[in-house]
Motif scaffolding. Structure first.
Motif, short mmCIF file in Angstrom:
data_model
loop_
_atom_site.label_atom_id
_atom_site.label_comp_id
_atom_site.label_asym_id
_atom_site.label_seq_id
_atom_site.Cartn_x
_atom_site.Cartn_y
_atom_site.Cartn_z
N UNK A 147 0.83 -1.20 0.00
CA UNK A 147 0.00 0.00 0.00
C UNK A 147 0.87 1.26 0.00
N UNK A 148 1.93 1.25 0.82
CA UNK A 148 2.83 2.40 0.87
C UNK A 148 3.56 2.59 -0.45
N UNK A 149 3.95 1.47 -1.07
CA UNK A 149 4.63 1.55 -2.37
C UNK A 149 3.71 2.16 -3.43
N UNK A 150 2.44 1.82 -3.39
CA UNK A 150 1.48 2.38 -4.34
C UNK A 150 1.30 3.87 -4.09
N UNK A 151 1.21 4.27 -2.83
CA UNK A 151 1.04 5.69 -2.51
C UNK A 151 2.26 6.52 -2.89
N UNK A 152 3.42 5.89 -2.99
CA UNK A 152 4.64 6.61 -3.37
C UNK A 152 4.80 6.72 -4.88
N UNK A 153 3.95 6.06 -5.64
CA UNK A 153 4.03 6.12 -7.11
C UNK A 153 3.59 7.50 -7.60
N UNK A 154 4.06 7.88 -8.80
CA UNK A 154 3.53 9.10 -9.42
C UNK A 154 2.03 8.93 -9.68
N UNK A 155 1.28 10.03 -9.75
CA UNK A 155 -0.19 9.95 -9.84
C UNK A 155 -0.72 9.06 -10.97
N UNK A 156 -0.15 9.14 -12.16
CA UNK A 156 -0.67 8.33 -13.28
C UNK A 156 -0.46 6.83 -13.04
N UNK A 157 0.70 6.47 -12.51
CA UNK A 157 0.96 5.06 -12.22
C UNK A 157 0.08 4.58 -11.05
N UNK A 158 -0.12 5.45 -10.08
CA UNK A 158 -1.01 5.12 -8.96
C UNK A 158 -2.43 4.88 -9.46
N UNK A 159 -2.86 5.72 -10.41
CA UNK A 159 -4.21 5.55 -10.98
C UNK A 159 -4.33 4.20 -11.68
N UNK A 160 -3.28 3.81 -12.41
CA UNK A 160 -3.29 2.50 -13.08
C UNK A 160 -3.40 1.37 -12.04
N UNK A 161 -2.67 1.51 -10.94
CA UNK A 161 -2.75 0.50 -9.88
C UNK A 161 -4.14 0.45 -9.26
N UNK A 162 -4.76 1.61 -9.10
CA UNK A 162 -6.11 1.66 -8.56
C UNK A 162 -7.10 0.95 -9.48
N UNK A 163 -6.92 1.11 -10.79
CA UNK A 163 -7.80 0.43 -11.74
C UNK A 163 -7.59 -1.10 -11.69
N UNK A 164 -6.35 -1.52 -11.52
CA UNK A 164 -6.08 -2.95 -11.37
C UNK A 164 -6.81 -3.49 -10.13
N UNK A 165 -6.69 -2.74 -9.03
CA UNK A 165 -7.36 -3.15 -7.80
C UNK A 165 -8.88 -3.16 -7.98
N UNK A 166 -9.41 -2.17 -8.70
CA UNK A 166 -10.85 -2.11 -8.96
C UNK A 166 -11.31 -3.33 -9.73
N UNK A 167 -10.55 -3.73 -10.73
CA UNK A 167 -10.90 -4.93 -11.51
C UNK A 167 -10.90 -6.18 -10.62
N UNK A 168 -9.91 -6.28 -9.73
CA UNK A 168 -9.86 -7.43 -8.82
C UNK A 168 -11.07 -7.43 -7.89
N UNK A 169 -11.44 -6.25 -7.41
CA UNK A 169 -12.61 -6.15 -6.53
C UNK A 169 -13.89 -6.53 -7.28
N UNK A 170 -14.01 -6.11 -8.54
CA UNK A 170 -15.18 -6.48 -9.34
C UNK A 170 -15.27 -8.00 -9.50
N UNK A 171 -14.12 -8.65 -9.72
CA UNK A 171 -14.11 -10.11 -9.83
C UNK A 171 -14.52 -10.77 -8.51
N UNK A 172 -14.03 -10.22 -7.41
CA UNK A 172 -14.40 -10.76 -6.11
C UNK A 172 -15.90 -10.60 -5.85
N UNK A 173 -16.45 -9.47 -6.24
CA UNK A 173 -17.89 -9.24 -6.07
C UNK A 173 -18.68 -10.27 -6.85
N UNK A 174 -18.28 -10.53 -8.09
CA UNK A 174 -18.95 -11.55 -8.89
C UNK A 174 -18.86 -12.92 -8.21
N UNK A 175 -17.68 -13.24 -7.69
CA UNK A 175 -17.47 -14.52 -7.03
C UNK A 175 -18.38 -14.65 -5.81
N UNK A 176 -18.47 -13.60 -5.00
CA UNK A 176 -19.30 -13.65 -3.80
C UNK A 176 -20.79 -13.65 -4.15
#
Length: 186
Positions: A110-139
């Motif tokens: 989490x700290x490594x993601x927060x230390x990323x430049x904003x555009x790279x951090x945004x890309x990481x957030x989208x990756x996390x969002x996709x994982x959360x969407x998959x988890x929601x479907x699974x549940x």
């Protein structure tokens, strides 16, 4: 086949093994099993013992000249006992040291993601969002397929928690996108 020494040995060992679990027959076994071994997952110990006993009864009904069938059933019964024993021996929760280690690794990520430049951090957030969407479907699937109230309750709780995490991720994504758009406007 009841006079078969292999059948006698299997029946005796399984009976002794099952007697050791008489006080835990209504305990849920939180494991997924191969469908060739057991007909369902996340059932009580009693349910799995009944399936093993059914396979033993099937073995007992075999004619004495059915060598291939007896070999298949004996291997199936042995495998049923082995995977059930493995499921009973696995720990449901990791030891506290493992939990602390997992939390510290999560915090470091989490700290490594927060230390990323904003555009790279945004890309990481989208990756996390996709994982959360998959988890929601699974549940949601788990909730739709759950048979008892305990499974339903657990699936509902996981679904609610994951939806909350998804809402939080969307909030951070929107804020970061607004920030990046304000930088571009300047």
């Amino acid at each position: 086949m009841q006079n078969n020494p292999l059948f006698q040995q299997l029946r005796q060992q399984i009976t002794q093994w099952q007697q050791g679990f008489e006080s835990r027959l209504h305990q849920k076994v939180f494991a997924k099993f191969d469908r060739s071994l057991f007909s369902d997952d996340f059932e009580t110990l009693d349910f799995y013992f009944n399936e093993i006993n059914q396979a033993l009864a099937e073995f007992a009904r075999l004619p004495s000249d059915a060598e291939l069938e007896s070999q298949y059933l004996s291997e199936k019964i042995i495998n049923q006992c082995r995977v059930l024993q493995d499921a009973l021996n696995t720990k449901k929760t990791p030891p506290m040291a493992d939990v602390a280690q997992a939390k510290s690794a999560r915090e470091q990520r989490r700290q490594a993601i927060h230390n990323l430049p904003p555009r790279e951090r945004l890309a990481e957030y989208y990756v996390a969002l996709n994982k959360l969407n998959l988890l929601i479907e699974k549940y949601q699937d788990a909730l739709a397929n759950s048979r008892d109230t305990q499974q339903r309750t657990q699936a509902e709780q996981l679904l609610i928690q994951t939806e909350q995490r998804r809402a939080k991720a969307l909030f951070y994504i929107e804020n970061l996108e607004e920030y990046l758009s304000s930088l571009e406007d300047e």
